[in-house]
Design a protein around this motif. Structure first.
Motif, short mmCIF file in Angstrom:
data_model
loop_
_atom_site.label_atom_id
_atom_site.label_comp_id
_atom_site.label_asym_id
_atom_site.label_seq_id
_atom_site.Cartn_x
_atom_site.Cartn_y
_atom_site.Cartn_z
N ILE A 1 -3.36 -46.60 17.03
CA ILE A 1 -2.22 -46.00 17.74
C ILE A 1 -1.75 -46.90 18.87
O ILE A 1 -0.55 -47.17 19.01
N VAL A 2 -2.66 -47.42 19.69
CA VAL A 2 -2.26 -48.27 20.81
C VAL A 2 -1.71 -49.60 20.31
O VAL A 2 -0.82 -50.20 20.93
N ALA A 3 -2.22 -50.09 19.17
CA ALA A 3 -1.68 -51.33 18.59
C ALA A 3 -0.27 -51.10 18.09
O ALA A 3 0.60 -51.98 18.24
N PHE A 4 -0.01 -49.95 17.49
CA PHE A 4 1.34 -49.62 17.02
C PHE A 4 2.32 -49.56 18.17
O PHE A 4 3.51 -49.90 18.02
N LYS A 5 1.84 -49.15 19.36
CA LYS A 5 2.68 -49.10 20.55
C LYS A 5 2.85 -50.46 21.22
O LYS A 5 3.55 -50.58 22.21
N GLY A 6 2.18 -51.50 20.67
CA GLY A 6 2.32 -52.84 21.21
C GLY A 6 1.27 -53.22 22.24
O GLY A 6 1.35 -54.30 22.83
N LYS A 7 0.29 -52.36 22.48
CA LYS A 7 -0.75 -52.64 23.47
C LYS A 7 -1.93 -53.35 22.80
O LYS A 7 -3.02 -52.80 22.64
N MET A 8 -1.71 -54.60 22.41
CA MET A 8 -2.71 -55.32 21.63
C MET A 8 -3.95 -55.66 22.45
O MET A 8 -5.05 -55.72 21.91
N ASP A 9 -3.79 -55.90 23.75
CA ASP A 9 -4.95 -56.18 24.60
C ASP A 9 -5.93 -55.01 24.58
O ASP A 9 -7.15 -55.20 24.45
N LEU A 10 -5.37 -53.81 24.71
CA LEU A 10 -6.22 -52.62 24.71
C LEU A 10 -6.84 -52.40 23.34
O LEU A 10 -8.02 -52.04 23.22
N ALA A 11 -6.07 -52.64 22.27
CA ALA A 11 -6.58 -52.46 20.91
C ALA A 11 -7.73 -53.41 20.63
O ALA A 11 -8.76 -53.03 20.07
N ILE A 12 -7.58 -54.68 21.03
CA ILE A 12 -8.64 -55.67 20.81
C ILE A 12 -9.86 -55.34 21.66
O ILE A 12 -11.00 -55.51 21.23
N ASN A 13 -9.62 -54.84 22.87
CA ASN A 13 -10.73 -54.46 23.73
C ASN A 13 -11.53 -53.32 23.11
O ASN A 13 -12.77 -53.29 23.19
N GLY B 1 -4.03 -66.36 20.24
CA GLY B 1 -3.49 -65.31 21.12
C GLY B 1 -2.35 -64.54 20.51
O GLY B 1 -1.63 -63.83 21.21
N LYS B 2 -2.16 -64.62 19.19
CA LYS B 2 -1.08 -63.91 18.51
C LYS B 2 -1.62 -63.28 17.24
O LYS B 2 -2.60 -63.74 16.65
N SER B 3 -0.95 -62.23 16.80
CA SER B 3 -1.36 -61.55 15.57
C SER B 3 -0.13 -61.11 14.80
O SER B 3 0.96 -60.95 15.36
N ASN B 4 -0.30 -60.89 13.49
CA ASN B 4 0.76 -60.37 12.64
C ASN B 4 0.11 -59.58 11.52
O ASN B 4 -1.12 -59.52 11.39
N TYR B 5 0.95 -58.97 10.68
CA TYR B 5 0.42 -58.09 9.64
C TYR B 5 -0.38 -58.85 8.59
O TYR B 5 -1.31 -58.28 7.98
N LEU C 1 -10.04 -53.94 13.58
CA LEU C 1 -9.16 -55.01 14.07
C LEU C 1 -8.07 -55.32 13.04
O LEU C 1 -6.92 -55.57 13.41
N GLY C 2 -8.42 -55.30 11.75
CA GLY C 2 -7.42 -55.55 10.72
C GLY C 2 -6.33 -54.49 10.72
O GLY C 2 -5.14 -54.80 10.60
N CYS C 3 -6.72 -53.22 10.86
CA CYS C 3 -5.72 -52.15 10.93
C CYS C 3 -4.86 -52.27 12.18
O CYS C 3 -3.66 -51.95 12.16
N CYS C 4 -5.46 -52.75 13.29
CA CYS C 4 -4.68 -52.96 14.52
C CYS C 4 -3.63 -54.05 14.31
O CYS C 4 -2.47 -53.88 14.70
N PHE C 5 -4.04 -55.17 13.74
CA PHE C 5 -3.09 -56.25 13.47
C PHE C 5 -1.99 -55.78 12.51
O PHE C 5 -0.82 -56.12 12.66
N LEU C 6 -2.38 -54.98 11.52
CA LEU C 6 -1.43 -54.49 10.52
C LEU C 6 -0.43 -53.53 11.15
O LEU C 6 0.79 -53.67 10.96
N SER C 7 -0.92 -52.55 11.92
CA SER C 7 -0.02 -51.57 12.54
C SER C 7 0.84 -52.21 13.62
O SER C 7 2.01 -51.86 13.79
N GLY C 8 0.26 -53.18 14.36
CA GLY C 8 1.04 -53.87 15.37
C GLY C 8 2.11 -54.76 14.77
O GLY C 8 3.17 -54.97 15.38
N GLY C 9 1.87 -55.27 13.57
CA GLY C 9 2.85 -56.16 12.93
C GLY C 9 3.93 -55.44 12.16
O GLY C 9 4.84 -56.09 11.62
N ILE C 10 3.86 -54.11 12.10
CA ILE C 10 4.89 -53.36 11.39
C ILE C 10 6.22 -53.39 12.15
O ILE C 10 7.29 -53.57 11.55
N ARG C 11 6.15 -53.25 13.47
CA ARG C 11 7.38 -53.16 14.28
C ARG C 11 7.85 -54.51 14.82
O ARG C 11 9.01 -54.68 15.14
#
Length: 427
Positions: A317-329, A383-387, A149-159
Motif C-alpha cells: 500500500i505505501v509503495a503504491f502511494k509512492g513511499k518507497m523508502d518506507l516500503a523498503i524499510n 536507488g531506483k525501482s520499476n515494475y 519487495l517484489g510486490c512493492c516494486f511492482l505496485s510502485g511501478g504501476i503509477r
C-alpha cells in the motif's frame, strides 16, 4: 431585565446540558463506563482492517485443535486464523509505536514486527522440530526480500515509470543482509569440510558446528543492537526520509488505542497466536504425510506467507502511494530482524532449553539465501525501482518455492535434532 434573564435562562440549559452531561459521564459508575469503553476500543480494533473478517476462523481453529479434528482441517483452519491475528499484531504495534516515540517505537517494532514467526518457531523448537524452525527463518527472510519487495516494486511501478528511494539506507540494510548470509555460510561450510561422510567425523562436526552457532548467535545479536543504535541515534539523520513518511501516516493513524490498550491487545493477540501456532505445528507431521509435501516447504513457504501477511499488505500500500523508502524499510528491515535478531535468539533459546538449534542451514538453502541477497543488492544499488525489477523478484521467489516443493526432506538435513541428541546422549 426580564428578557435578559430569560435569554440567560434559555442559553443556560444548553451549556448546562453539556456540563451536566459531562458531569453525568464523569459520575457514571465504572462498572458501566469501563465496559462501554472496552467495547468501543474492541470494535475500533476489529474494524481497522478488512482482513479481520477472517477472525471467525480463530475460535473454529482452536476448537478443531482441542477436539482433535482431521489434522488437515486443523492445519488449514489455524493457518487461516493466524492471518488476521498477524494483522492485529501489526495494528497494535503501530498504535503503540505512535505513542512511544522513535526510540521505544523502534524497539517495539523490532520485538513484535515478526511476532508470528517468532511464536511459531518457539513452539516448533520446544517440540524439537529443528527443520521447521530453520526453514521458517529462511523462508521469512526470502519472502520479505523477494516476495514483499517484489510486490512493492511492482505496485510502485504501476503509477510511475520509476520510483526513487534513499540508496544509503537501502545499501546499509543490504550490506547487513550480506553479513547475515555469511553467518549462515560459515557453519555450513565448516560442517561440509569436517564431516567427510564418515560417522566419527560427522559426530565431531555436529558438536563443533553447535559450538560455532552459539558464538555466532551472540555476535549477531550484538550486531543487531549496534544496528538499532545506528538507526535510532548515531546516524539518525540518514533515516529522516523514512521517519518523515512514517510521521505522515501516524498523523492519520495511531489515534485509536491508548498505550495501555495497545499493550493489552498485543498480549491478548500474542496468546491467541501461540495457541493457534501450537495446533498448527502439531498437525504438520500429519499433513506432510497426507498431502505429500515436505516439512521444508511448509516452513519455508507456507508459514512465512502467513506471518508476513500484514507486513506484505502494508508495504504494498505505501509503495503504491509512492513511499518507497518506507516500503523498503518494512521489507528489508523485517528481513534484518529475522536474520540478526530472531534466528540467533532461537539459537540461544535452544541452548537454554537443550535443543540443538544451529545456524548450520543446508548447502542448498545457504546457496539460495546468498543468491537472493546478491540479486536484491543488484536491484537496489541504483536507488531506483520499476515494475520489471518487481517481476524479477517475484519470478525468483516462485522458482525457489517450486524448487523447495520438489526438494525432499531426506536430502534437506545432514544434521537433525535426533542425530545430535543421540550424539550427546552417547557422549
Amino acid at each position: 431585565m426580564q428578557d435578559n434573564s430569560n435569554g440567560h435562562n434559555e442559553s443556560t440549559p444548553l451549556m448546562g446540558g453539556r456540563s451536566n452531561g459531562a458531569s453525568y459521564e464523569q459520575e457514571e459508575p465504572k462498572w458501566k463506563s469501563i465496559p462501554k469503553r472496552v467495547l468501543h476500543l474492541t470494535w475500533a480494533t476489529l474494524t481497522s482492517s478488512y482482513v479481520n473478517v477472517l477472525l471467525v476462523f480463530v475460535p473454529i481453529g482452536i476448537i478443531a485443535g482441542i477436539m482433535s479434528w482431521n489434522p488437515t482441517a486443523v492445519f488449514i483452519l489455524n493457518f487461516i486464523a493466524i492471518i488476521p491475528l498477524a494483522a492485529l499484531l501489526s495494528f497494535a504495534t503501530e498504535e503503540l509505536s505512535a505513542k512511544l516515540g522513535q526510540t521505544l517505537g523502534g524497539l517495539m517494532n523490532a520485538t513484535f514486527g515478526n511476532a508470528v514467526e517468532l511464536i511459531v518457531s518457539i513452539v516448533a523448537l520446544r517440540q524439537g522440530e529443528i527443520r521447521i524452525v530453520q526453514a521458517s527463518m529462511l523462508g521469512s527472510i526470502l519472502s520479505n526480500i523477494l516476495l514483499v519487495l517484489g510486490c512493492c516494486f511492482l505496485s510502485g511501478g504501476i503509477r510511475e515509470q520509476e520510483r526513487s528511494f534513499n540508496t544509503t539506507v537501502a545499501s546499509t540494510m543490504s550490506s547487513l543482509m550480506a553479513v547475515a548470509s555469511a553467518c549462515l555460510i560459515i557453519p555450513a561450510t565448516l560442517y561440509a569440510v569436517m564431516a567427510d561422510g564418515k560417522p566419527a567425523h560427522d559426530a565431531e562436526a555436529q558438536k563443533t558446528v553447535l559450538f560455532l552457532s552459539h558464538g555466532t548467535a551472540i555476535i549477531m545479536l550484538i550486531l543487531y543492537i549496534l544496528y538499532l543504535y545506528f538507526q535510532l541515534y548515531s546516524h539518525h539523520a540518514l533515516f529522516a526520509d523514512v521517519e518523515n513518511q512514517e510521521g505522515g501516516d501516524e498523523s492519520e493513524d495511531g489515534n485509536i488505542l491508548s498505550p495501555f490498550a495497545a499493550g493489552v491487545a498485543l498480549v491478548f493477540v500474542t496468546i491467541l497466536v501461540a495457541v493457534c501456532a501450537e495446533f498448527l505445528v502439531d498437525s504438520i507431521d500429519s499433513i506432510v504425510e497426507s498431502a505429500h509435501i515436505s516439512k521444508t516447504f511448509v516452513g519455508l513457504v507456507l508459514i512465512p506467507i502467513v506471518g508476513n501477511a500484514a507486513e506484505h499488505v502494508t508495504a504494498v500500500i505505501v509503495a503504491f502511494k509512492g513511499k518507497m523508502d518506507l516500503a523498503i524499510n518494512v521489507a528489508i528491515g523485517s528481513s534484518l530482524q529475522i536474520a540478526l535478531f530472531v534466528t540467533p535468539f532461537l539459537v540461544i533459546l535452544g541452548w537454554i532449553i537443550h535443543e540443538p538449534m544451529t545456524l548450520q542451514f543446508q548447502g542448498f538453502e545457504t546457496i539460495i539465501f546468498f543468491i537472493s541477497v546478491l540479486i536484491v543488492n543488484y536491484l537496489i544499488q541504483d536507488g531506483k525501482s520499476n515494475y520489471l525489477e518487481g517481476a524479477m523478484c517475484l519470478g525468483t521467489y516462485a522458482i525457489i518455492a517450486l524448487a523447495f516443493y520438489i526438494y525432499p526432506d531426506e536430502k534437506a538435513g545432514d544434521i537433525t535434532a535426533e542425530t545430535v541428541k543421540r550424539f550427546f546422549t552417547a557422549h
